[in-house]
Design an enzyme around this catalytic site. Structure first.
Site, short mmCIF file in Angstrom:
data_model
loop_
_atom_site.label_atom_id
_atom_site.label_comp_id
_atom_site.label_asym_id
_atom_site.label_seq_id
_atom_site.Cartn_x
_atom_site.Cartn_y
_atom_site.Cartn_z
N HIS A 126 0.84 -1.20 0.00
CA HIS A 126 0.00 0.00 0.00
C HIS A 126 0.87 1.25 0.00
CE1 HIS A 126 -3.09 -2.79 1.52
NE2 HIS A 126 -3.99 -1.88 1.19
N GLU B 110 13.82 14.70 -4.30
CA GLU B 110 13.53 15.46 -5.51
C GLU B 110 14.55 15.17 -6.60
OE1 GLU B 110 11.32 19.59 -4.11
OE2 GLU B 110 13.50 19.54 -4.25
#
Length: 522
Positions: A114, A241
């Site tokens: 999940h 990032e």
């Protein structure tokens, strides 16, 4: 407010109505990929549900990320749903991943993982069922899933008892490996998660986020090797990032987003540069490049002066011939060790500390040293005098935060650090960085790299395409487009971004037609 050179920056405040679980709460930190609810976008299709927001990739067969809000009231006693479900709400020309596509993955040590976990949505049976759609599932190593990942999920629920926790997570590092050989689902090499811990209070969660807000960012190998506790995998949102090409915290003010992006949980500052010498032989090369460094810095490696010999030590970097009786004499004789740190374009660097210096020396090696710094081509200034006791030791932390010249040093300005060792008894007397064969860092500086100025959007032709680029340090900005420059018609472009050599890039075909583009920080 309009800035020249093709960039406009607008700061907007958005008000939301508080609710227990609501679609408007699930993407409060922003949209890190510019995903859109566009049925033609097979790479970044935006799904917004009451329980979470998802950027779904039809090509990967799983989400790029999922984002959700977690409070104490979201955790109840509805229990765990018994089944996984095919998400038939995806666009008609998407492949609908089924639970059967994961059949047999247990044989290779994987599980249905999940993104938004079951236990975060146990307030009602229906909310729990929604996170069992296969569009909320990624292939996750079973040890990772049930161990460190599950433990951190539980820690977030504990934090949510007294805070509002904004969470985003996803897979990364795809190398082409699929589940079931030619199946529709690709296996990531790591998984990542970012949790922003917001104190309870009035107003929206984003209105309560400041530069002091706690951020926990993790990047964890998606393999059986993920056996450590979660603090061992702490990193910065900025590093994630760089690794994923995403841009986090786009819904926050620029100064707050920047501060959160560079936080490393448990550290007052991040590692700017560090060296692990465990693999070196014969005193190591000169210069010796760092084994870790901030991506927005250029580092000139550890360099021996011409008067220092390399020696013959292994798992060490340094040398011999430290026989001068004073630091000044050693400098004249070129018996010093140097390295440089330079912030890249649009960045500035502040130095917090020499956090660690492991050393070892022979009995006739130098007994004294002095650490110095130089800004640009200026004079060297002393930081601290050093005394080497015994044949090995650890120095640090050495505080640098009070040295004004070492704070907010602009792009392109070299900061040179110089270590001058002296008072060795013989020319064969040695001094080395290193504590043996440990693969941990032996020499490390900490501090902070932050953006300076405003980003420039550049345009470059590439065959039949056009590439739009801007520096990665301005990751809080998103690319928007407009057909007529009407103020009301600016929209996020939704184009896929990539990161390369310190820039964020968007490739456009020349057949795209005439458009206006700008960089925008929400």
């Amino acid at each position: 407010m309009r800035l020249l050179l093709s960039i406009w920056v607008l700061l907007l405040g958005v008000l939301r109505v508080q609710a227990i679980i609501d679609v408007s709460l699930q993407m409060q930190l922003g949209n890190p990929s510019g995903a859109l609810a566009d049925t033609n976008n097979h790479d970044h299709y935006l799904i917004q549900r009451s329980v979470e927001a998802i950027d779904y990739s039809d090509h990967l067969g799983e989400p790029n990320w999922a984002s959700w809000d977690l409070t104490a009231s979201d955790v109840g006693d509805s229990g765990r749903n018994a089944s996984f479900y095919t998400d038939t709400n995806l666009p008609s020309d998407f492949y609908d991943v089924t639970p059967d596509d994961y059949n047999g993955v247990g044989n290779i040590g994987f599980a249905r993982g999940h993104l938004c976990p079951s236990e975060d949505r146990t307030d009602t049976t229906n909310d729990n069922k929604l996170v069992f759609y296969m569009s909320n599932i990624m292939p996750q190593d079973a040890i990772n899933n049930s161990g460190v990942w599950g433990t951190f999920e539980g820690y977030c629920r504990t934090l949510a008892q007294t805070n509002e926790v904004l969470i985003i997570c996803g897979p990364g590092g795809f190398n082409g490996t699929r589940l079931n050989t030619n199946g529709p689902v690709f296996i990531p090499t790591y998984v990542w998660k970012i949790a922003v811990i917001v104190p309870l209070g009035a107003g929206t969660a984003t209105s309560r986020i400041t530069t002091a807000t706690r951020v926990i960012a993790l990047e964890i190998p998606n393999s059986d090797a993920a056996t450590n506790l979660w603090p061992a995998y702490v990193t910065s949102a900025r590093q994630i990032e760089t690794d994923t090409g995403l841009t986090f915290f786009t819904a926050l003010p620029a100064d707050v987003a920047t501060a959160l992006r560079y936080k490393i949980d448990g550290q007052l500052a991040s590692t700017l540069v560090g060296w692990d010498v465990s693999t070196l032989n014969n005193g190591g090369p000169s210069p010796f490049a760092p084994t870790t460094n901030d991506l927005d810095l250029t580092i000139g490696g550890l360099t021996r002066g011409s008067g220092i010999g390399a020696g013959s030590a292994n798992a060490a970097w340094g040398g011999v011939n430290f026989t001068n009786t004073t630091a000044a004499a050693a400098i004249t004789a070129n018996r010093s060790i140097t390295f440089t740190v330079t912030a890249k374009t649009n960045c500035q660097v502040s130095f917090t500390a020499v956090s660690l210096l492991n050393y070892r020396r022979s009995s006739t090696g130098p007994t004294n040293g002095v650490l110095q710094y130089q800004i640009g081509s200026g004079s060297f200034s002393n930081i601290v005098n050093l005394t080497y006791a015994g044949t090995s030791g650890v120095i640090g932390p050495i505080d640098l935060s009070g040295l004004v010249e070492l704070q907010d040093v602009g792009a392109g300005t070299n900061v040179t650090f110089r270590l001058v060792n002296y008072a060795g008894a013989t020319a064969a007397g040695s001094w080395y960085i290193g504590n043996g064969s440990s693969t941990a860092t032996d020499f490390e500086l900490q501090g902070e790299v932050t953006p300076s100025g405003v980003p420039m959007l550049t345009i470059q032709p590439a065959n039949t395409n056009i590439i739009l680029s801007w520096p990665t340090v301005f990751g809080g900005y998103v690319l928007q487009q407009n057909d007529d420059l009407s103020t009301a018609n600016w929209n996020n472009s939704g184009f896929t971004t990539s990161t390369n050599n310190g820039t964020i890039n968007v490739t456009l075909p020349t057949t795209q037609g005439a458009h206006f583009f700008r960089l925008y920080h929400p």
